[in-house]
Scaffold this active site. Sequence first.
Site, PDB file in Angstrom:
ATOM      1  N   HIS A 132     -21.370 -19.727 -22.089  1.00  0.00           N
ATOM      2  CA  HIS A 132     -21.695 -19.706 -20.656  1.00  0.00           C
ATOM      3  C   HIS A 132     -22.148 -21.092 -20.176  1.00  0.00           C
ATOM      4  O   HIS A 132     -21.648 -21.604 -19.173  1.00  0.00           O
ATOM      5  CB  HIS A 132     -22.804 -18.667 -20.416  1.00  0.00           C
ATOM      6  CG  HIS A 132     -23.269 -18.571 -18.997  1.00  0.00           C
ATOM      7  ND1 HIS A 132     -22.810 -17.610 -18.129  1.00  0.00           N
ATOM      8  CD2 HIS A 132     -24.149 -19.313 -18.282  1.00  0.00           C
ATOM      9  CE1 HIS A 132     -23.388 -17.774 -16.946  1.00  0.00           C
ATOM     10  NE2 HIS A 132     -24.214 -18.803 -17.016  1.00  0.00           N
ATOM     11  N   GLU A 133     -23.070 -21.707 -20.898  1.00  0.00           N
ATOM     12  CA  GLU A 133     -23.600 -23.007 -20.454  1.00  0.00           C
ATOM     13  C   GLU A 133     -22.560 -24.116 -20.580  1.00  0.00           C
ATOM     14  O   GLU A 133     -22.477 -24.978 -19.704  1.00  0.00           O
ATOM     15  CB  GLU A 133     -24.880 -23.364 -21.213  1.00  0.00           C
ATOM     16  CG  GLU A 133     -26.052 -22.409 -20.993  1.00  0.00           C
ATOM     17  CD  GLU A 133     -26.449 -22.200 -19.528  1.00  0.00           C
ATOM     18  OE1 GLU A 133     -26.112 -23.033 -18.666  1.00  0.00           O
ATOM     19  OE2 GLU A 133     -27.081 -21.172 -19.236  1.00  0.00           O
ATOM     20  N   HIS A 136     -20.369 -23.993 -17.649  1.00  0.00           N
ATOM     21  CA  HIS A 136     -20.936 -24.698 -16.479  1.00  0.00           C
ATOM     22  C   HIS A 136     -20.619 -26.190 -16.516  1.00  0.00           C
ATOM     23  O   HIS A 136     -20.326 -26.790 -15.489  1.00  0.00           O
ATOM     24  CB  HIS A 136     -22.452 -24.521 -16.421  1.00  0.00           C
ATOM     25  CG  HIS A 136     -22.905 -23.222 -15.827  1.00  0.00           C
ATOM     26  ND1 HIS A 136     -22.338 -22.675 -14.694  1.00  0.00           N
ATOM     27  CD2 HIS A 136     -23.893 -22.367 -16.204  1.00  0.00           C
ATOM     28  CE1 HIS A 136     -22.960 -21.534 -14.401  1.00  0.00           C
ATOM     29  NE2 HIS A 136     -23.895 -21.322 -15.305  1.00  0.00           N
ATOM     30  N   HIS A 142     -21.042 -19.334 -11.312  1.00  0.00           N
ATOM     31  CA  HIS A 142     -21.208 -17.937 -11.720  1.00  0.00           C
ATOM     32  C   HIS A 142     -20.092 -17.071 -11.153  1.00  0.00           C
ATOM     33  O   HIS A 142     -19.612 -17.295 -10.043  1.00  0.00           O
ATOM     34  CB  HIS A 142     -22.589 -17.417 -11.311  1.00  0.00           C
ATOM     35  CG  HIS A 142     -23.677 -17.974 -12.179  1.00  0.00           C
ATOM     36  ND1 HIS A 142     -24.912 -18.345 -11.717  1.00  0.00           N
ATOM     37  CD2 HIS A 142     -23.670 -18.241 -13.509  1.00  0.00           C
ATOM     38  CE1 HIS A 142     -25.622 -18.814 -12.725  1.00  0.00           C
ATOM     39  NE2 HIS A 142     -24.894 -18.765 -13.815  1.00  0.00           N
TER      40      HIS A 142
HETATM   41 ZN    ZN Z   1     -25.255 -19.724 -15.539  1.00  0.00          ZN
END
Ligand code: ZN
Length: 181
Positions: A132-133, A136, A142
Site C-alpha cells: 500500500h505505501e 503511494h 486511496h
Molecule cells: Zn494510504
Amino acid sequence: MKIAILRIGNVDMDLMSEVQNGLRRAFPEVDCVILGDTMPVPQDTYNSRRQQYYSSRILAKMRSYVPQLDVNRILGVTQVNLYVPRLNFVFGEAECPGRRAIISLYRLKPEFYGQSADRKLFVERSVKEAVHEVGHTLGLRHCRNSECIMFFSNSIQDTDNKKLGFCERCYPLVVKSLKVF
Ligand code: ZN
Ligand code: ZN
C-alpha cells in the site's frame, strides 16, 4: 524500479524477507533488497505526551540511509507506534508520489488486539501495508474499492478485508508509473 527495505530500530529479519518477497510479487519487474544497515529510531521524533513517534519526521530522516545510488524507492519498517498530527495513529505513511515510505508493525500483530499469535496473519498484514505505501510512492491515491490494496485502512479490519493486490482500476496506474523508469 529498485526498492530498498530499511529496518528502523530492531526488526525481525525473517519478516523482512517475507515483505521483500511480497513486494516482488505485487509489483511487476521490481527488484527489492534489504539494507544491511539499520537506522536507529530517531529519539527526537518522539512525542512524550502522545507516547508515539512522528512518522513524517522519521520519513524525512531516511534519505541518508540509502547507500546505493540505483535505489529509487526506500521503505522504512519499524516496530514503534507512529502518528501524524491529525490522526490517532498511522499504519504507515508515504510521499505521494515520491521515494520514501514507512510502515509500522506496532498494530499488525494479533496480540495487539488481545488475540492469540498468528504469524501468517502478521506477515500478510505487513506485506499489505508495505505494498500500500509503496503504491503511494508511485502516485496512487486511496481507492474506493474496499478489496483493493489502495483502500484506506482506518482499522485492522480494513486491512484484513483487503486483498493483497491492486484492483482493475489501480493496477494499470502501477504499470503506467513503472514504465517511467
Ligand atoms: Zn494510504
Ligand atoms: Zn484500487
